[in-house]
Design a protein around this motif. Structure first.
Motif, short mmCIF file in Angstrom:
data_model
loop_
_atom_site.label_atom_id
_atom_site.label_comp_id
_atom_site.label_asym_id
_atom_site.label_seq_id
_atom_site.Cartn_x
_atom_site.Cartn_y
_atom_site.Cartn_z
N ASN A 32 1.17 -0.81 0.03
CA ASN A 32 0.10 0.17 0.33
C ASN A 32 1.17 0.97 0.00
N ALA A 33 0.48 1.77 -1.10
CA ALA A 33 1.26 4.02 -1.03
C ALA A 33 -0.53 4.40 -0.32
N TYR A 34 0.02 5.76 -0.37
CA TYR A 34 -0.76 6.42 0.61
C TYR A 34 -0.01 7.93 -0.26
N LEU A 35 -0.69 8.98 -0.85
CA LEU A 35 -0.61 10.20 -1.38
C LEU A 35 -0.82 10.98 -0.32
N LEU A 36 -0.37 11.69 0.43
CA LEU A 36 -1.10 12.81 1.22
C LEU A 36 -1.25 13.78 1.14
N LEU A 37 -2.29 14.14 -0.09
CA LEU A 37 -2.70 15.26 -0.29
C LEU A 37 -2.68 17.09 0.58
N GLY A 38 -2.45 17.74 -0.73
CA GLY A 38 -2.45 19.29 0.12
C GLY A 38 -0.69 19.86 0.13
N GLU A 39 -1.14 20.69 0.76
CA GLU A 39 0.18 21.88 1.05
C GLU A 39 2.04 21.00 0.67
N ARG A 40 1.89 20.19 1.76
CA ARG A 40 3.07 19.77 1.28
C ARG A 40 2.63 18.18 0.92
N LEU A 41 2.78 17.78 0.04
CA LEU A 41 2.32 16.43 -1.01
C LEU A 41 2.84 15.69 -0.56
N THR A 42 2.78 14.46 0.16
CA THR A 42 3.98 13.62 0.00
C THR A 42 2.80 12.07 -0.30
N ILE A 43 4.62 11.34 -0.68
CA ILE A 43 4.46 9.45 -0.64
C ILE A 43 3.81 8.86 0.45
N THR A 63 -4.18 12.35 -11.86
CA THR A 63 -6.16 12.26 -11.77
C THR A 63 -5.77 13.95 -9.92
N HIS A 64 -5.09 14.20 -9.49
CA HIS A 64 -4.87 14.86 -9.02
C HIS A 64 -4.88 16.66 -9.58
N GLY A 65 -3.69 16.29 -10.59
CA GLY A 65 -3.87 17.64 -10.75
C GLY A 65 -1.88 17.87 -10.82
N HIS A 66 -1.36 16.01 -10.09
CA HIS A 66 0.06 16.41 -10.54
C HIS A 66 1.01 15.65 -11.20
N THR A 67 2.14 15.61 -10.86
CA THR A 67 2.78 15.30 -11.32
C THR A 67 4.30 14.81 -10.81
N VAL A 68 5.15 13.83 -10.86
CA VAL A 68 5.72 13.18 -9.48
C VAL A 68 6.95 14.20 -9.31
N ALA A 69 6.85 15.56 -10.68
CA ALA A 69 8.24 16.42 -10.36
C ALA A 69 7.09 16.82 -8.45
N ASP A 70 6.40 17.08 -8.29
CA ASP A 70 5.85 18.27 -7.47
C ASP A 70 5.71 17.65 -6.23
N ILE A 71 5.67 16.14 -5.82
CA ILE A 71 6.09 15.56 -5.16
C ILE A 71 7.72 16.57 -3.99
N GLN A 72 7.01 16.61 -2.63
CA GLN A 72 8.08 17.06 -1.67
C GLN A 72 8.40 16.36 -1.06
N GLN A 73 8.00 15.18 -0.83
CA GLN A 73 8.34 14.40 0.19
C GLN A 73 8.06 12.75 0.30
N VAL A 74 9.17 11.16 0.16
CA VAL A 74 8.80 10.93 0.24
C VAL A 74 8.99 9.97 1.36
N VAL A 75 7.83 9.56 2.23
CA VAL A 75 8.43 8.67 3.46
C VAL A 75 8.64 7.74 3.23
N VAL A 76 9.41 6.87 4.13
CA VAL A 76 9.39 5.14 3.81
C VAL A 76 8.86 4.92 5.36
N THR A 77 8.49 3.96 5.80
CA THR A 77 7.70 3.51 6.96
C THR A 77 9.42 2.57 7.33
N HIS A 78 10.17 1.82 5.99
CA HIS A 78 10.88 1.39 6.95
C HIS A 78 11.42 0.60 5.83
N GLY A 79 12.92 0.85 5.70
CA GLY A 79 14.07 0.26 4.49
C GLY A 79 14.07 -1.83 4.24
#
Ligand SMILES: [Zn+2]
Length: 330
Positions: A32-43, A63-79
């Motif tokens: 499962n991946a999650y997009l956290l939508l809003g000011e600080r776009l995060t996956i 579908t949210h009007g974004h491209t990969v280049a707009d992502i500001q943060q990638v959160v990785v829960t574990h390695g």
């Protein structure tokens, strides 16, 4: 392990969080991946460089009007590769930071380093021929992960806060499945991104981890995991969004079922130890999980060693120091 839900599944998740189910080649199935939508776009947990996974991410962002280049943060829960494989790819195609629990940095930066478990392997009693098959796994998975630029890493400690989407999240860094496993919790609506620490249908594998503070030693992954459950029960999240499987609620029930599972699995292992004549952890895989082959054997061994640690802590088994370590009923 179990495939029946251990607690109550929920049908809907908060509207500012978009869920993607991304393919992996592993027996666990999609991640499962999650997009956290809003000011600080995060996956969160962007999956692997495998199949159409990265295309799916790009299509959903569109579908949210974004491209990969707009992502500001990638959160990785574990390695683990099913969770972080594409993190470096997103960072390379954007200005995104890669956020993780501090103790996961060696895994994220070392890629699939087959020497990581080093000395621990000798203690487990794995025959050389079996051990050699693990290398094939590492080689196969390396291509499904993209290197992460160390300059992009932002490492969190337990108790830190992180702004992602339009929310301020609490960082909960709890060892067990992975030593620096990061969960994010928003107390305003009691939403928890739980990674693989809490899953509705399976108990997380207490993966073998070297103890970086004690060279040659290892963490007591299952003991540490069980110790961590209390805080998630107190949190009592309304929506738990996990790394695999359905979203759920009622963590106290999940924790209770998890403890019952581990108690009965420990009893089962104790019975085998009592009759098998000083088995090694690898010998016990043959008794408990005879169907496992290749790298899955390591997951079987993690499961067994975790319970042997519990039994040793209870004074129910004695460990005869090797290598390989052997166990007998006390
Ligand atoms: Zn996973």
């Amino acid at each position: 392990m179990s495939s029946e839900p251990l607690t109550q599944i929920i049908d809907s998740i908060p509207a500012d969080i978009d869920h993607l189910s991304l393919p992996t080649p592993f027996p666990v199935g999609p991640v499962n991946a999650y997009l956290l939508l809003g000011e600080r776009l995060t996956i969160v947990d962007p999956g692997m460089i495998w199949s159409d996974s990265t295309d799916q991410i790009a299509a959903r962002l569109a579908t949210h009007g974004h491209t990969v280049a707009d992502i500001q943060q990638v959160v990785v829960t574990h390695g683990h590769p099913d969770h972080f494989g594409a993190a470096g790819w997103i960072a390379a195609n954007s200005d995104a930071a890669v956020v993780a629990g501090r103790a996961e940095a060696p895994k994220l930066l070392g890629g699939m380093d087959r020497t990581r478990l080093g000395g621990l392997i000798a203690d487990l009693g794995i025959p050389d021929g079996t051990r050699e098959t693990f290398g094939l796994f590492y080689d196969g998975v390396r291509d499904l992960t993209h290197p992460i630029d160390p300059g992009r890493l932002v490492l969190l400690d337990d108790g830190d806060t992180l702004i992602a989407g339009d929310r301020t999240w609490q960082a909960h860094v709890t060892p067990g499945h992975a030593v620096g496993h990061l969960s994010l919790y928003d107390p305003t609506d009691r939403t928890l991104l739980s990674g693989d620490h809490l899953l509705a249908c399976i108990t997380p594998n207490p993966v073998l981890e070297p103890d970086l503070d004690n060279p040659g030693g290892r963490r007591q992954s299952l003991v540490e995991y069980i110790d961590s459950l209390e805080r998630f029960c107190r949190m009592d999240p309304m929506s738990v969004l996990p790394g695999h499987g359905p979203a759920f609620t009622d963590v106290p029930t999940l924790a209770r079922e998890t403890l019952t599972h581990h108690r009965s699995r420990a009893d089962e292992i104790l019975q085998i130890v009592a009759t098998a004549g000083q088995p090694t952890p690898f010998d016990l895989v043959g008794h408990l999980f005879p169907q496992l082959s290749g790298f899955s054997i390591m997951l079987g061994i993690s499961e067994i060693v975790g319970h042997l640690d519990l039994l040793e802590l209870d004074g129910a088994v004695d460990r005869h120091v090797g290598p390989p370590h052997r166990y007998s009923a006390a």
